[in-house]
Structure formats: structure tokens, C-alpha cells
Design an enzyme around this catalytic site. Structure first.
Site, short mmCIF file in Angstrom:
data_model
loop_
_atom_site.label_atom_id
_atom_site.label_comp_id
_atom_site.label_asym_id
_atom_site.label_seq_id
_atom_site.Cartn_x
_atom_site.Cartn_y
_atom_site.Cartn_z
N TYR A 1 2.61 10.72 -15.32
CA TYR A 1 1.49 11.60 -14.90
C TYR A 1 1.81 13.02 -14.36
O TYR A 1 2.86 12.69 -13.55
CB TYR A 1 0.62 10.69 -13.78
CG TYR A 1 -0.06 9.55 -14.50
CD1 TYR A 1 -1.13 9.92 -15.57
CD2 TYR A 1 -0.15 8.26 -13.87
CE1 TYR A 1 -1.84 8.86 -16.16
CE2 TYR A 1 -0.71 7.28 -14.40
CZ TYR A 1 -1.80 7.65 -15.57
OH TYR A 1 -2.43 6.56 -16.10
N LYS B 1 -1.45 -13.98 11.82
CA LYS B 1 -2.62 -13.06 11.43
C LYS B 1 -2.21 -12.54 9.89
O LYS B 1 -1.12 -12.53 9.42
CB LYS B 1 -2.81 -12.04 12.42
CG LYS B 1 -1.34 -11.19 12.86
CD LYS B 1 -1.31 -10.56 14.04
CE LYS B 1 -0.29 -9.97 14.21
NZ LYS B 1 0.07 -9.49 15.75
C1 PLP Z 1 1.14 -9.94 16.45
C2 PLP Z 1 1.16 -10.31 17.74
C3 PLP Z 1 2.46 -11.06 18.33
C4 PLP Z 1 3.61 -11.31 17.70
O1 PLP Z 1 4.34 -9.72 17.50
P1 PLP Z 1 5.75 -9.79 16.89
O2 PLP Z 1 5.97 -8.19 17.30
O3 PLP Z 1 5.45 -9.88 15.37
O4 PLP Z 1 6.59 -10.80 17.56
C5 PLP Z 1 2.33 -11.52 19.57
N1 PLP Z 1 1.19 -11.13 20.48
C6 PLP Z 1 0.01 -10.76 19.87
C7 PLP Z 1 -0.97 -10.59 20.81
C8 PLP Z 1 -0.03 -10.00 18.61
O5 PLP Z 1 -1.03 -9.52 18.24
#
Ligand code: PLP
Length: 759
Positions: free
Chosen positions: A654, A431
């Protein structure tokens, strides 16, 4: 080309006088002695160019083996040459092209206009190349010489010719028309400012249209309807339509596209095929990027396509350039078909480069890095990683980039897998552009490394993966009802966490006559975000009684507190999950997979709770809280763009947030809050490392730049600066910002170049 003409036949065709006789057969026509093929099978035309007179190259051609010459001035050539004298060598050259073209009966499509000719020609080639064996003008060979050159490339096995034609003076088109004798035509566009050599726009347009006076059929934009009608040219008119799904949609783009579609339609290409192909239209502007490289090399990056034609063009370009004497070729053949590989290597061999490198497994050969003062051509398909690798050869004096070490990622993946029970499947969450590492590279890398599943947050992200050729199963975590149809079309698998979703999705699958479409049921075990409750199971299972449209591929849940020292809550979640699975098995069947562990979970409970699959994320990048056995993969770097000396009392940036108390030196760096170097790091909060020393930020972080104190650091302009890496680790950097590596990774802005390396 393979002309197979005797010296005498050539004499006759060009209407010249042989002032010296020598027998021989010619296959190739040459007017530039740097061209490959300057040998016994060639005829050399001494053309008078704008800068140089070709007659001075006769000796060079002779030395390379050429024995047949067409000249208009006296040149003394050895006895074993056949020398043809003509009035005008260009006319003779064109005459040969015209006679050659007239031997063939396949359709000849001419493209002309003030803009877009090369794009339209290349796109038509791209749209039609699977159905036709096409001879097309190389590059933008569209002049009086270029057109003749292009026509001489026609061979018996071609069944379509696409020629680009340009004019810059009145009366030029007649000559081109005679040579090309097009049967089909595309007119692109005429600019608002007519070319300086024409009396009016009308006159310019009239000259263009002469090209089509004998064409059976042409395509043009509707705005030129009247002009085509007046000239009685048979024309199909078209109009650009808005095309939202393409990022670089602009007027010119949509016009060129409309012209190509109309023409392709004429050739009977189905709408479906066109639509698919249109997604991958070659972007010509991005192609053949030439830049200054490291070690004083000249880099020619032409990594978008490795078909034989494109390769030949690139080689021709490289070998025609005198800028660097030494020439190397780097090929990525990973996406090239076996039969084609041999042809590619053979072609490269003909140019006799000083060295050829074939990239394997995205690894840059060490020898390549030591090359200096040479021109290096990089050639690969648009699917390969080559254009990313090329970035390492860029002389990046003023750049900010973030690099990802694929070898470290591979190590982490293997390590995490070693903690799971044998037979456990691996899903990697990609993602948010794979946690900010970029849209394409990592998913491909994971696919190649045997990962079983990918996970995304939204349907759009899944669509991007499919467009990029990812064919692994993909689980979509937030599956919005509005996106269900798209999901089915793209073979994306929804996470279902409400009855409403379940009803609608089953309904859609039934309407589409699908069976066993995989879905994933998400259960709530303590996160309190999304999910069914254990008590929902009987009602869920009830939904499946009357339909075979969907099948439960997996049942899963998500851990809320897996990185806590105290694992009590996590263990409770796992227990509840076990109860859910067992309940589900009792009510449904046991064909589904179960999964709950994320990266932190695997590091702690891999052996007791990996079930059938795990979902990896941050761990593969090396940034989990337990990271002793993981390797960090990210380096974020920039360079010093300027050094400045300040006197006591001078203020910086700035809001004049910092005042020098004593004489000091500061360095300005090209990274700012718009790159993800947050403004909270202003004035002493954040730091970077230059030549192994910490340099605090002085003044406020600007949008595109920061200033750091280098008073006690030995450094100069152009020196490398570490923002994140070995000295300031990801964890350190995140800690200063009171956040976690996830947020740092996903906030490095897209404009920061992504580079993928293997350490
Ligand atoms: C992002 C996500 C993971 C991975 O999590 P990590 O902590 O990065 O290993 C696993 N399951 C779901 C549902 C997620 O959204």
C-alpha cells in the site's frame, strides 16, 4: 449390547429359514466387520449398502470368529456356521431391533426434523445424564440402519432412551415409528426448502409427524402448532427467547435450546440446574476436529469430553477409518475420576491401538512427537489443556501463533517467591486475560501451582474466571458500585478506595445478611490514581464500629516507580505504607494482611517489604527490568506464506512505500497490525528473524500481512519466522516500539492462536 439370544431364537425373530445349523448364543449384532465385537458372540447381517454388498464380508466376519449369519444371497460358509436366509436382510435387522426395543418399558424419546437433531439429542443427553441412565443414538445414527443399531444398544439398566430419526423419502417414517415406538418426541424444525423427494413442505412435515402418532407427549416450536393440532398430537409448544449472555447465540441455537429446556422441564429438571448446565452445553461443531498433522499424521482432536460413550464413538470413528494403518490414542485423564480411569483404559485396550499415551502435567511425551504416518486420537475433558497441546501437532503451514512456556513461568514464580520472606502469600494479577496469555489456561495453572490469590482489574474478568472453574479468592481492583451485587454472587472481593464504595458495599452485605465479607482497602502512597489517604483511617474505622457485615482482609498500596534505578521514591512509598499499617492496626485490629510489592518491587525489596502478600504480574512471564534470573516465556511465530522476486523499480504494498533499488527477494508473512504487529513497524523500523538472520520489514505493514526483505537469506515457503523469541527478545521488540513488554503482550490480538508448552 448384550442380547443373549440363541441362534434359533434369532432365526425365529427375523422370520427366516435356517439353511445351516450350529448352536450358539449371540450378544452383539454386526453389519460392519471392522466393528469391535466381530467374534463368537456376534451375528452378522449381510446388508446391501449403497456402495457395497455386505455378503462379500461374510468370510471376513467368519475369520474374526463370527458363527451366525443372516443373508439373502447364497454364500458358502463353513460347516460350523449358523446361516439364516431371509428375503431382505435390512428388514430382518430392523425386525430384530423392533423386538429388542419392545422388551423394555422405559420412556423412549425420539428426535426428528430437518436440522438440529444431533444437537438436540446431545444436549438433552447432557441435561438429563445426571438424573437418568441414558441410551442414546451414537453420533448421527439416524437412518434406517442407524436407528436399528441405536435401538439394539438398549439394556436393562437404562431408564431413558433418546433416539434420533431422519427420513429422506416418503413412506420411510412408518418403518422407523414401528421400530422406535417412541413415547416422547421432539420436533426440531423443517427447512424452507423441503427435501427434494417430497411433493411439498406440507407433505414433508406430515411424514415427520408420523413418528409421533403414538407418542404420549411431544415438544415443538410454536410455528408448528397447527400441524400438530391437525394430527391430534399432544404437544407442548415453545418459543426461543433472546439469550444475550451466550456468544454464539443465533436463531438455530436459541430454538434448539428452547426445545431442550421445555423437554428437560418435563423431566423435572429445576431451573437452577438447567441454567448451570446450559453454560456448559457441548458445542458440537467444534468437536472432533480432524486435521493434517505434523509428520504426515492424521490428528483427531476430540478433547471436549471424555465420558465413556463419547470415547467409544471417537474410537469407533478412528478405527473405522482406513486412512492410516497405525493408530495411537492420547488421553488426558487429569480431570477424570479415579473409578472412571480404569474403565477408560479398558475400553481403549479393547481396540488394541499401536500405542496409548497418558498425558501427565500437561507434558507431551517425547515418543509421541516421533510418530509418523499414523492417526492419533486426542481425548480429554473440556477442562484439560489437551486441545491446546494438540495445536503443537498441527501442520501449521500458514499460521501465526504465540506460545507460552509454562515451565518458564513456573520457574519465574518459584524464583520470585524465593525472594519473599517465608510465609508471604502470593497473589498473581491475571487482568487483561492474564496479560494477553488467554482467558483460562494461566489461572488454572496458577491455581494448580499453589498461588493463594488472583487479582483482576474488573468484575467481568472475575466472572470469567469463576465460569471456568477457578475457586481461588479473587481481588477485583476496579470495583464499580454497579457491579457489587455480581461480585457478592460470585464471591469476588472488592478493592475499596472511597467512602462511597465502602458505604454501599457494607449496606449490600448487611441486606444479604452476610458477616465478615472480605474487603481490601487501597491506600494512596504516591501513585495518585486510586486510594484512601492515611488521614482517612479514623473515619474508615468508624464505619466498622456498627457492623460485622464486612471484614478488612487486607490493606494495600501500589508502587509507582519500582523499576527506577533510583529507589528513593519507592522507599518513601514503603515508609508511608508502614505508617499507614501501624496506624490502622492501632485503630482496628491486626488481623488484616498488608501488601504493596509488584514484580519489580519484589526483585528489589522482597526481604524488607513483602509484608503478608505480594502481587505478581509481569515478573512471572520473565519480563521485569531486572531479569537475569528470570526466563522469558513467550515466542511469537509465523511462517513464510510466499516468496517474491522483485526487479529494480518495483514497489511494495500500500502507498508503494518501498521501491526496490536492485533485484531483491521478499517474503510475505501472515501477520499484520490487526494481530498486534503495529503499523509503526513499517519500512525498516521493525524486523523479524528467519533462519537466524534479521529481515527488515519493507513497505507498510498491512492489516493481515507484512513483507520482509530476504534477499540474502536462504529460505523457502513454509519456513518458520520469529517475531519475538530468542533472537528478537520481548524487550528488543518493545524498545523499537517505544513501549514496554506489558503493552506488547496485551496487544497481541485474540485471533493469534495461543499455545501453551513446557520446554
Ligand atoms: C497489575 C498490577 C500488579 C502487578 O504488577 P506487575 O508490575 O506486573 O508485577 C500489582 N498490583 C496492582 C494493583 C496491579 O494493577
Amino acid at each position: 449390547m448384550k442380547l443373549q439370544l440363541s441362534h434359533n431364537e434369532i432365526t425365529e425373530i427375523v422370520g427366516g429359514t435356517a439353511i445351516q445349523f450350529s448352536p450358539g448364543i449371540v450378544d452383539i449384532v454386526i453389519y460392519d466387520t471392522r466393528k469391535i465385537g466381530t467374534d463368537r458372540s456376534s451375528v452378522f447381517f449381510a446388508l446391501k449398502g449403497l456402495q457395497k454388498d455386505g455378503h462379500i464380508y461374510c468370510q471376513d466376519a467368519y475369520d474374526k470368529g463370527c458363527r451366525c449369519f443372516v443373508i439373502s444371497e447364497d454364500v458358502s460358509l463353513p460347516k460350523d456356521c449358523h446361516v439364516i436366509k431371509v428375503e431382505n436382510t435390512l428388514k430382518a435387522f430392523q425386525q430384530l431391533a423392533k423386538v429388542h426395543r419392545s422388551k423394555f418399558t422405559m420412556p423412549v424419546l425420539a428426535v426428528t426434523g430437518s436440522f438440529g437433531k444431533t444437537t438436540v439429542k446431545e444436549w438433552l443427553y447432557f441435561l438429563l445424564k445426571d438424573e437418568y441412565t441414558i441410551c442414546r443414538s451414537p453420533k448421527s445414527y439416524n437412518s434406517q440402519i442407524g436407528v436399528a443399531h441405536a435401538l439394539l444398544n438398549i439394556e436393562e439398566h437404562h431408564d431413558l432412551v433418546i433416539i434420533e430419526a431422519a427420513i429422506s423419502h416418503p413412506e420411510e417414517m412408518d418403518q422407523l415409528e414401528e421400530m422406535i415406538a417412541p413415547t416422547l418426541g421432539v420436533f426440531t424444525k423443517i427447512g424452507n426448502k423441503y427435501a427434494e423427494n417430497f411433493a411439498s413442505k406440507e407433505a414433508h412435515l406430515t411424514e415427520y409427524l408420523k413418528l409421533f402418532k403414538h407418542a404420549n407427549f411431544t415438544v415443538a416450536l410454536r410455528e408448528y402448532a397447527a400441524a400438530f393440532r391437525r394430527k391430534k398430537i399432544n404437544t407442548l409448544l415453545t418459543e426461543p427467547e433472546e439469550w444475550e449472555s451466550f456468544e454464539i447465540a443465533n436463531k438455530q441455537f436459541t430454538e434448539n435450546r428452547a426445545l431442550c429446556l421445555k423437554m428437560a422441564e418435563f423431566f423435572g429438571i429445576t431451573e437452577e440446574v438447567m441454567e448451570e448446565k446450559m453454560k456448559h452445553l457441548p458445542v458440537l461443531s467444534g468437536r472432533q476436529e480432524v486435521f493434517e498433522g505434523i509428520n504426515n499424521n492424521l490428528i483427531i482432536n476430540d478433547a471436549y469430553n471424555i465420558d465413556i460413550d463419547a470415547l467409544e464413538q471417537a474410537l469407533e470413528y478412528q478405527f473405522a477409518s482406513k486412512e492410516k494403518e497405525k493408530k495411537y490414542v492420547v488421553l488426558d485423564l487429569n480431570y477424570v475420576k479415579e473409578q472412571q480411569k480404569e474403565a477408560v483404559l479398558k475400553l481403549v485396550d479393547r481396540y488394541q491401538p499401536d500405542g496409548v499415551f497418558v498425558i501427565e502435567n500437561d507434558k507431551i511425551p517425547d515418543d509421541l512427537k516421533t510418530i509418523s504416518n499414523a492417526s492419533i486420537l486426542f481425548k480429554g475433558s473440556f477442562r484439560s489443556n489437551l486441545s491446546e497441546l494438540v495445536k503443537q501437532f498441527k501442520n501449521r503451514k500458514h499460521e501465526t501463533w504465540v506460545s507460552f512456556d509454562l515451565k518458564a513461568i513456573q520457574h519465574n514464580l518459584k524464583y520470585l517467591q524465593s525472594l519473599m520472606n517465608p510465609g508471604t502469600h502470593t497473589l498473581v494479577m491475571v487482568k487483561a486475560s492474564s496479560y494477553g496469555t488467554g482467558d483460562v489456561k494461566l489461572p488454572h495453572f496458577l491455581q494448580e501451582n499453589g498461588v493463594d490469590y488472583l487479582g483482576v482489574a474488573y468484575t467481568d474478568e472475575g466472572a470469567t474466571l469463576r465460569e471456568q472453574g477457578i475457586n481461588l479468592p479473587i481481588l477485583v481492583m476496579n470495583s464499580e458500585i454497579e457491579a457489587f451485587k455480581d461480585m457478592i454472587r460470585l464471591c469476588l472481593e472488592p478493592s475499596i478506595y472511597s467512602f462511597e464504595q465502602l458505604h454501599v458495599f457494607i449496606q449490600l452485605c448487611m441486606e444479604a445478611d452476610l458477616t465478615d465479607y472480605p474487603i481490601h482497602l487501597k491506600f494512596e502512597t504516591g501513585m495518585h490514581r486510586l486510594g484512601f489517604a492515611k488521614s482517612d483511617i479514623p473515619a474508615i474505622v468508624n464505619e466498622f464500629k456498627t457492623t460485622k457485615a464486612v471484614a478488612v482482609k487486607s490493606v494495600f498500596s501500589h508502587l509507582a516507580d519500582a523499576d527506577n534505578e533510583d529507589q528513593t521514591f519507592t522507599l518513601q512509598q514503603i515508609d508511608l505504607f508502614k505508617a499507614i499499617i501501624s496506624d490502622f492496626k492501632d485503630n482496628y485490629d491486626d488481623s488484616f494482611w498488608a501488601h504493596i510489592l509488584n514484580s519489580e518491587g519484589i526483585l528489589r525489596h522482597g526481604k524488607i517489604a513483602s509484608f503478608d502478600m505480594v502481587r505478581l504480574g509481569i515478573g512471572i512471564f520473565g519480563y521485569a527490568s531486572k531479569h537475569d534470573d528470570l526466563l522469558p516465556c513467550i515466542e511469537w511465530k509465523t511462517t513464510i506464506s510466499q516468496l517474491k522476486k522483485l526487479n529494480p523499480g518495483d514497489t511494495i504494498g500500500y502507498g508503494r512505500a518501498y521501491t526496490a533499488k536492485e533485484p531483491m527477494t521478499i517474503a510475505t508473512l501472515r501477520v499484520g497490525y490487526a494481530d498486534g504487529f503495529r503499523r509503526a513497524l513499517s519500512n525498516g523500523v521493525g524486523k523479524v528473524y528467519i533462519n537466524n538472520q534479521a529481515c527488515p520489514v519493507v513497505g507498510n505493514v498491512c492489516m493481515d500481512m507484512i513483507m520482509v526483505d530476504v534477499t540474502h537469506v536462504d529460505c523457502k515457503q513454509g519456513d518458520s519466522v520469529e517475531i519475538i523469541g530468542k533472537q528478537q527478545t520481548m524487550q528488543d521488540f518493545a524498545a523499537i516500539l517505544n513501549t514496554i513488554p506489558y503493552e506488547v503482550m496485551t496487544s497481541i490480538n485474540k485471533r493469534v492462536a495461543r499455545v501453551y508448552v513446557r520446554s
